[in-house]
Structure formats: structure tokens, C-alpha cells
Design a protein around this motif. Structure first.
Motif, PDB file in Angstrom:
ATOM      1  N   SER A  13      -6.996 -36.031 -17.860  1.00  0.00           N
ATOM      2  CA  SER A  13      -5.818 -36.826 -18.185  1.00  0.00           C
ATOM      3  C   SER A  13      -5.739 -38.099 -17.365  1.00  0.00           C
ATOM      4  O   SER A  13      -5.047 -39.045 -17.725  1.00  0.00           O
ATOM      5  CB  SER A  13      -4.543 -35.998 -17.941  1.00  0.00           C
TER       6      SER A  13
ATOM      7  N   LEU B 264      -2.612 -40.302 -20.657  1.00  0.00           N
ATOM      8  CA  LEU B 264      -1.911 -39.562 -21.694  1.00  0.00           C
ATOM      9  C   LEU B 264      -0.936 -40.464 -22.445  1.00  0.00           C
ATOM     10  O   LEU B 264      -0.432 -41.448 -21.897  1.00  0.00           O
ATOM     11  CB  LEU B 264      -1.155 -38.373 -21.091  1.00  0.00           C
TER      12      LEU B 264
ATOM     13  N   ASP C  49       2.166 -36.682 -25.853  1.00  0.00           N
ATOM     14  CA  ASP C  49       1.208 -35.642 -25.512  1.00  0.00           C
ATOM     15  C   ASP C  49       1.943 -34.442 -24.913  1.00  0.00           C
ATOM     16  O   ASP C  49       2.977 -34.584 -24.241  1.00  0.00           O
ATOM     17  CB  ASP C  49       0.189 -36.177 -24.501  1.00  0.00           C
ATOM     18  N   ASP C  50       1.420 -33.233 -25.194  1.00  0.00           N
ATOM     19  CA  ASP C  50       2.073 -32.028 -24.680  1.00  0.00           C
ATOM     20  C   ASP C  50       1.635 -31.686 -23.260  1.00  0.00           C
ATOM     21  O   ASP C  50       2.062 -30.672 -22.713  1.00  0.00           O
ATOM     22  CB  ASP C  50       1.776 -30.838 -25.607  1.00  0.00           C
ATOM     23  N   ARG C  51       0.790 -32.521 -22.673  1.00  0.00           N
ATOM     24  CA  ARG C  51       0.373 -32.301 -21.288  1.00  0.00           C
ATOM     25  C   ARG C  51       1.176 -33.189 -20.340  1.00  0.00           C
ATOM     26  O   ARG C  51       1.545 -34.309 -20.689  1.00  0.00           O
ATOM     27  CB  ARG C  51      -1.125 -32.569 -21.134  1.00  0.00           C
ATOM     28  N   HIS C  52       1.401 -32.682 -19.153  1.00  0.00           N
ATOM     29  CA  HIS C  52       2.223 -33.362 -18.155  1.00  0.00           C
ATOM     30  C   HIS C  52       1.455 -33.415 -16.838  1.00  0.00           C
ATOM     31  O   HIS C  52       0.889 -32.414 -16.401  1.00  0.00           O
ATOM     32  CB  HIS C  52       3.550 -32.610 -17.978  1.00  0.00           C
ATOM     33  N   VAL C  53       1.414 -34.606 -16.217  1.00  0.00           N
ATOM     34  CA  VAL C  53       0.661 -34.808 -14.979  1.00  0.00           C
ATOM     35  C   VAL C  53       1.632 -34.998 -13.814  1.00  0.00           C
ATOM     36  O   VAL C  53       2.606 -35.747 -13.928  1.00  0.00           O
ATOM     37  CB  VAL C  53      -0.274 -36.026 -15.101  1.00  0.00           C
TER      38      VAL C  53
ATOM     39  N   GLU D  86      -1.933 -30.460 -13.841  1.00  0.00           N
ATOM     40  CA  GLU D  86      -1.723 -30.684 -15.276  1.00  0.00           C
ATOM     41  C   GLU D  86      -0.993 -29.475 -15.858  1.00  0.00           C
ATOM     42  O   GLU D  86      -1.426 -28.333 -15.745  1.00  0.00           O
ATOM     43  CB  GLU D  86      -3.060 -30.887 -15.977  1.00  0.00           C
ATOM     44  N   THR D  87       0.147 -29.751 -16.494  1.00  0.00           N
ATOM     45  CA  THR D  87       0.984 -28.707 -17.079  1.00  0.00           C
ATOM     46  C   THR D  87       1.132 -28.955 -18.569  1.00  0.00           C
ATOM     47  O   THR D  87       1.335 -30.097 -18.999  1.00  0.00           O
ATOM     48  CB  THR D  87       2.377 -28.703 -16.416  1.00  0.00           C
ATOM     49  N   THR D  88       1.019 -27.896 -19.365  1.00  0.00           N
ATOM     50  CA  THR D  88       1.188 -27.989 -20.816  1.00  0.00           C
ATOM     51  C   THR D  88       2.605 -27.565 -21.182  1.00  0.00           C
ATOM     52  O   THR D  88       3.075 -26.497 -20.771  1.00  0.00           O
ATOM     53  CB  THR D  88       0.178 -27.098 -21.546  1.00  0.00           C
TER      54      THR D  88
ATOM     55  N   GLY E 111       0.834 -24.688 -14.253  1.00  0.00           N
ATOM     56  CA  GLY E 111      -0.047 -25.836 -14.119  1.00  0.00           C
ATOM     57  C   GLY E 111      -1.370 -25.465 -13.482  1.00  0.00           C
ATOM     58  O   GLY E 111      -1.482 -24.491 -12.744  1.00  0.00           O
TER      59      GLY E 111
ATOM     60  N   ARG F 105      -6.623 -30.076 -11.282  1.00  0.00           N
ATOM     61  CA  ARG F 105      -7.874 -30.655 -11.741  1.00  0.00           C
ATOM     62  C   ARG F 105      -8.297 -31.745 -10.751  1.00  0.00           C
ATOM     63  O   ARG F 105      -7.446 -32.442 -10.173  1.00  0.00           O
ATOM     64  CB  ARG F 105      -7.734 -31.242 -13.141  1.00  0.00           C
TER      65      ARG F 105
END
Length: 313
Positions: free
Chosen positions: A9, A87, A91-95, A157-159, A169, A172
Motif C-alpha cells: 500500500s 491507496l 479502498d477497503d484497506r487502511h494504513v 495495514e488493516t482491512t 491489522g 508490512r
């Protein structure tokens, strides 16, 4: 077979800092309301906001490739580390908890680099989509040879599902290397010779002759050259800065690539100073030569030699 890994990401971009990119520009002051002049404050700037000059020799963003050539001993290597969130907003991912670490691998070993600006917490806050976490690193180049800038980026990284439920999370990390070679900017050759003294046979006087050759690819300007003596001695310059003692302007010499300049100092023994320091083989220690210069881009450099001694008795 192992499943393919998801793309990161975050991405890393390293920007080389130089004087032109850090040049401050100030708009014109606004005229008073009572004035009949109508001045656009932006006319004092090189480029107006949003404009780009394709003919300018330097790109506004100087991005470092994995191997970018060479730098010079005596100068300070500076760059900006940019960790960018790639991202999109939907996006469904969260940093979050983005962290950057860097170290410099030189011929003498590995040195951890301090990141600026420094934060109180070791982990940085959330970097929003399209945002960037930027840190500046600096390293004084003091030895020749291959150098490698190693940068580590870690983040969590969290979805997030459609019902706004966040999964646990995962951390990475990725690492990037940037290689360059540190070359000498100046070649220094010295010669120490005795000079007759009219005071007494025990009163010693020496002439320090120095030959400087520009080994860089560009022109340099010598800012200051001094000879720092031991407490036993004192030195006097015989160079371009001698005019400063007469309150006159002394222009600094400009040295083109592969050009050579000669400088000299007179080292005189103090009558009320401490005893002379000698090496094991009978050489008398006089002092060290310090050289300061500017590159053609305005970057400063500094070089100090080892202790200069007299001939063996």
C-alpha cells in the motif's frame, strides 16, 4: 505453490536535496490601498503556481535512482525520504503507524541516520490515502569508496469490511537500497621546508607549501584555507585572504576541474609558548590544514588533513 503477495500500500521515493530546490522565493508586498499602483505579488516568483518550465535544466523533483553516480568527500549528503500512501479513497484497506528507518553503509561500517524532523513517538500517525510521510536525512561524507543508503519502511495495514468492521491489522515492511560512490573533491599535496630565522638559532621558522587540485567534475570556489598550528607555533597566511588585514575585499579563487592552485603559510615558533611536540622518530608536529569550499551548486564542503610534521632529524 505460494499465493502471490498483495502489492504494498506504501511506496518510497527519495529526493536529493540541493541548493536550487531549497531556494527561497518571496512575493512582492501588497501595495497600500491608497496607492494607484497595481502590482501582482506573484511577479517576483520564477514560476507561478501550477506552471512548469520544460526547458529548465533541473527537474523540480530530483528523484534518486537506485544507483545515481557519485558524491564527493567533504560534502554533506542530504535527501528527503517520502513514504507515499498509494491507496485510493474508496479502498477497503487502511494504513497506519508508518515508520521510516535509514542507515548508511560506508567502507568503515554502518551508521544509523537521524531522521528530521524528529517525533516524540517512535510510530508516526496515520497517513491518509494520497498522503505522504516525509523525513530528511543528512550524512557527512568523510571517506572514499562505495556507500549505500538503506531505507526501511514499516506500516500496519488493516482491512475494513462494508459493515465498518475492521480486521486485525498486519505489519508490512519493505526495504530499498540506493548506491553511490564517494570520490575525492580535492587532491592535497604538502611540502614543509625550514626557513632561516634572524632571531636565534633555536628560533624555528617553517614554510608550508600546499598544492590543491580540483578532482571534481564541476567548478569549486575556495571559501577559506587555514593552518591550525600546535600551541608552540603560530601561522601567517600568504594567500588571497592576506588583503583582508588591510580592510580590502579579497575575492575567493575559483578552481575549474583539474586546475591546480598553490597556497602557502609561514609557521613561526612562539617565544613564550610551550615546548614543541615531537613524534617517536624525531619529527616536530606543526599543525593541520583546514579547507572550506563551495561547489557550483552552492553546497559547502570541508576537509582537514592529518598532522603536518617537519623532516626527520
Amino acid at each position: 505453490m505460494e499465493p502471490p503477495k498483495a502489492p504494498h500500500s506504501m511506496s518510497l521515493k527519495v529526493l536529493r536535496l540541493s541548493r536550487p530546490t531549497l531556494l527561497r522565493q518571496f512575493p512582492l508586498p501588497l501595495p497600500p490601498k491608497s496607492s494607484a499602483l497595481s502590482l501582482n505579488p506573484g511577479e517576483a516568483l520564477d514560476l507561478k503556481p501550477g506552471e512548469h518550465d520544460d526547458q529548465f535544466i533541473l527537474d523540480p523533483v530530483l528523484t534518486l535512482p537506485p544507483a545515481f553516480g557519485s558524491a564527493y568527500v567533504g560534502e554533506t549528503f542530504s535527501c528527503t525520504l517520502c513514504a507515499n500512501n498509494e491507496l485510493s479513497e474508496d479502498d477497503d484497506r487502511h494504513v497506519s503507524t508508518v515508520r521510516i528507518e535509514a542507515d548508511m553503509q560506508s567502507p568503515s561500517g554502518t551508521s544509523a541516520l537521524e531522521l528530521m524532523p524528529a517525533d516524540n513517538d517512535s510510530l508516526d500517525p496515520e497517513v491518509k490515502p494520497g498522503g505522504s510521510l516525509q523525513k530528511i536525512v543528512q550524512f557527512d561524507l568523510r571517506e572514499e569508496g562505495s556507500h549505500t543508503l538503506a531505507v526501511n519502511v514499516s506500516y500496519s495495514e488493516t482491512t475494513v469490511t462494508k459493515d465498518q468492521a475492521a480486521s486485525s491489522g498486519r505489519v508490512r515492511t519493505f526495504r530499498k537500497l540506493y548506491q553511490f560512490v564517494a570520490r575525492p573533491c580535492l587532491s592535497v599535496r604538502t611540502k614543509v621546508s625550514s626557513a632561516p630565522s634572524a632571531d636565534s638559532a633555536d628560533h624555528q621558522k617553517y614554510i608550508i607549501e600546499v598544492q590543491l587540485e580540483n578532482m571534481a567534475d564541476g567548478t569549486i570556489t575556495l571559501k577559506k584555507v587555514t593552518f591550525n598550528t600546535k600551541p608552540t607555533f603560530r601561522s601567517a597566511s600568504l594567500n588571497w585572504d592576506i588583503a583582508q588585514s588591510n580592510m580590502q575585499h579579497a575575492s575567493c579563487p575559483i578552481v575549474a576541474p583539474r586546475d591546480v592552485i598553490q597556497i602557502a603559510f609561514v609557521v613561526d615558533q612562539r617565544t613564550d609558548g610551550p615546548d614543541r611536540e615531537a613524534t617517536k622518530d624525531g619529527r616536530i608536529m606543526l599543525g593541520q590544514l583546514s579547507i572550506q569550499w563551495w561547489t557550483e551548486m552552492g553546497d559547502s564542503g570541508f576537509l582537514s588533513t592529518g598532522w603536518l610534521t617537519t623532516k626527520r632529524r
